[in-house]
Design a protein around this motif. Structure first.
Motif, PDB file in Angstrom:
ATOM      1  N   ARG A 102      41.472  47.499  45.985  1.00  0.00           N
ATOM      2  CA  ARG A 102      42.096  47.205  44.615  1.00  0.00           C
ATOM      3  C   ARG A 102      41.677  45.832  44.266  1.00  0.00           C
ATOM      4  O   ARG A 102      41.700  44.933  44.834  1.00  0.00           O
ATOM      5  CB  ARG A 102      43.750  46.993  44.893  1.00  0.00           C
ATOM      6  CG  ARG A 102      44.279  48.434  45.432  1.00  0.00           C
ATOM      7  CD  ARG A 102      45.664  48.169  45.929  1.00  0.00           C
ATOM      8  NE  ARG A 102      45.582  47.260  47.149  1.00  0.00           N
ATOM      9  CZ  ARG A 102      46.747  46.676  47.502  1.00  0.00           C
ATOM     10  NH1 ARG A 102      47.843  47.048  47.290  1.00  0.00           N
ATOM     11  NH2 ARG A 102      46.637  45.795  48.858  1.00  0.00           N
ATOM     12  N   LEU A 103      40.785  45.981  43.163  1.00  0.00           N
ATOM     13  CA  LEU A 103      40.226  44.707  42.575  1.00  0.00           C
ATOM     14  C   LEU A 103      41.062  44.153  41.359  1.00  0.00           C
ATOM     15  O   LEU A 103      41.505  44.829  40.358  1.00  0.00           O
ATOM     16  CB  LEU A 103      38.786  45.146  42.019  1.00  0.00           C
ATOM     17  CG  LEU A 103      37.843  45.123  43.444  1.00  0.00           C
ATOM     18  CD1 LEU A 103      37.731  46.411  44.003  1.00  0.00           C
ATOM     19  CD2 LEU A 103      36.363  44.835  42.957  1.00  0.00           C
ATOM     20  N   LEU A 104      41.083  42.966  41.278  1.00  0.00           N
ATOM     21  CA  LEU A 104      41.460  42.099  40.375  1.00  0.00           C
ATOM     22  C   LEU A 104      39.998  41.843  39.424  1.00  0.00           C
ATOM     23  O   LEU A 104      39.453  41.203  39.887  1.00  0.00           O
ATOM     24  CB  LEU A 104      42.381  40.916  40.289  1.00  0.00           C
ATOM     25  CG  LEU A 104      42.803  40.011  39.314  1.00  0.00           C
ATOM     26  CD1 LEU A 104      43.720  40.700  38.384  1.00  0.00           C
ATOM     27  CD2 LEU A 104      43.178  38.766  39.756  1.00  0.00           C
ATOM     28  N   ILE A 105      39.936  41.927  37.928  1.00  0.00           N
ATOM     29  CA  ILE A 105      38.842  41.454  37.247  1.00  0.00           C
ATOM     30  C   ILE A 105      39.106  40.214  36.536  1.00  0.00           C
ATOM     31  O   ILE A 105      40.139  40.316  35.651  1.00  0.00           O
ATOM     32  CB  ILE A 105      38.074  42.342  36.583  1.00  0.00           C
ATOM     33  CG1 ILE A 105      37.999  43.987  37.173  1.00  0.00           C
ATOM     34  CG2 ILE A 105      37.105  42.082  35.792  1.00  0.00           C
ATOM     35  CD1 ILE A 105      37.332  44.936  36.548  1.00  0.00           C
ATOM     36  N   HIS A 106      38.106  39.200  36.747  1.00  0.00           N
ATOM     37  CA  HIS A 106      38.477  38.029  35.861  1.00  0.00           C
ATOM     38  C   HIS A 106      37.147  37.681  35.019  1.00  0.00           C
ATOM     39  O   HIS A 106      36.131  37.967  35.643  1.00  0.00           O
ATOM     40  CB  HIS A 106      38.756  36.791  36.784  1.00  0.00           C
ATOM     41  CG  HIS A 106      38.817  35.400  36.032  1.00  0.00           C
ATOM     42  ND1 HIS A 106      39.819  35.295  35.249  1.00  0.00           N
ATOM     43  CD2 HIS A 106      37.935  34.595  35.794  1.00  0.00           C
ATOM     44  CE1 HIS A 106      39.329  34.101  34.481  1.00  0.00           C
ATOM     45  NE2 HIS A 106      38.523  33.796  34.832  1.00  0.00           N
ATOM     46  N   ASP A 107      37.447  37.363  34.045  1.00  0.00           N
ATOM     47  CA  ASP A 107      36.461  36.822  33.030  1.00  0.00           C
ATOM     48  C   ASP A 107      37.139  35.604  32.026  1.00  0.00           C
ATOM     49  O   ASP A 107      38.362  35.684  32.068  1.00  0.00           O
ATOM     50  CB  ASP A 107      35.782  37.825  31.933  1.00  0.00           C
ATOM     51  CG  ASP A 107      34.307  37.533  31.615  1.00  0.00           C
ATOM     52  OD1 ASP A 107      33.861  36.542  31.977  1.00  0.00           O
ATOM     53  OD2 ASP A 107      33.802  38.370  30.926  1.00  0.00           O
ATOM     54  N   ASP A 108      36.248  34.842  31.496  1.00  0.00           N
ATOM     55  CA  ASP A 108      36.921  33.831  30.732  1.00  0.00           C
ATOM     56  C   ASP A 108      37.444  34.174  29.523  1.00  0.00           C
ATOM     57  O   ASP A 108      38.472  33.543  28.848  1.00  0.00           O
ATOM     58  CB  ASP A 108      35.714  32.697  30.483  1.00  0.00           C
ATOM     59  CG  ASP A 108      34.636  33.146  29.629  1.00  0.00           C
ATOM     60  OD1 ASP A 108      34.268  34.382  29.637  1.00  0.00           O
ATOM     61  OD2 ASP A 108      34.169  32.381  28.667  1.00  0.00           O
TER      62      ASP A 108
END
Length: 176
Positions: free
Chosen positions: A116-122
């Motif tokens: 299970r992935l949490l995706i982060h971007d600015d």
């Protein structure tokens, strides 16, 4: 409180990367260690570490706070990069831009199947890159647990594109 500090720190750069665009520059945030700490703390608050296995950060500004968020939650970090930047076996995902296309990639062994992935971007704008990252993660057998962004440009409706992957979309600062 943090939204006021962020709003004061984010710099508008007109006509970048092309005429008519007002680029939201987060690099002034990096000059303030206390603000960086507050950003990571606020992004980590709504994330139950038991609901994610991995944090993925999108090149390049997504690496900055994505890695810190992964560390804060005690999770591994994996980079989502522009094509040709990773040295090992990769899987690629092409996506449409306003004029043309782009490709992102991840290592084929970036995470175990079923993670299970949490995706982060600015920043979340139209959602094109982060949607491509979501498809790429799913192709590798991962599940999207949610998203974090420092900034959301609500008027570009990127949030709508992500809703099919996860309803967990957390942003610290919105521009309408």
């Amino acid at each position: 409180m943090i939204d006021q500090r962020l709003r004061a720190a984010v710099r508008d750069v007109p006509d970048f990367p092309k005429p008519g665009i007002i680029f939201k520059d987060i690099t002034p945030i990096l000059k303030d260690p206390g603000l960086c700490e507050a950003v990571v703390e606020r992004m980590a608050e709504p994330i139950n570490p038991e609901t994610i296995d991995v944090v993925a950060g999108i090149e390049s500004r997504g690496f900055l706070f994505g890695l810190m968020l992964a560390q804060r939650r005690g999770k591994p970090f994996v980079p989502v990069r522009k094509v040709g930047k990773l040295p090992y076996d990769t899987v690629q995902q092409e996506y449409a831009l306003e004029y043309g296309s782009a490709t992102i990639e991840m290592h084929a062994d970036a995470f175990p199947v079923g993670s299970r992935l949490l995706i982060h971007d600015d920043l979340l704008a139209t959602g094109g890159t982060v949607t491509a990252a979501s498809h790429l993660i799913e192709r590798l057998g991962g599940h999207i647990a949610g998203y974090t962004f420092i900034i959301c440009l609500d008027f570009l409706n990127g949030r709508d594109r992500l809703a099919t992957f996860s309803s967990q979309i957390h942003t610290l600062l919105s521009y309408t």
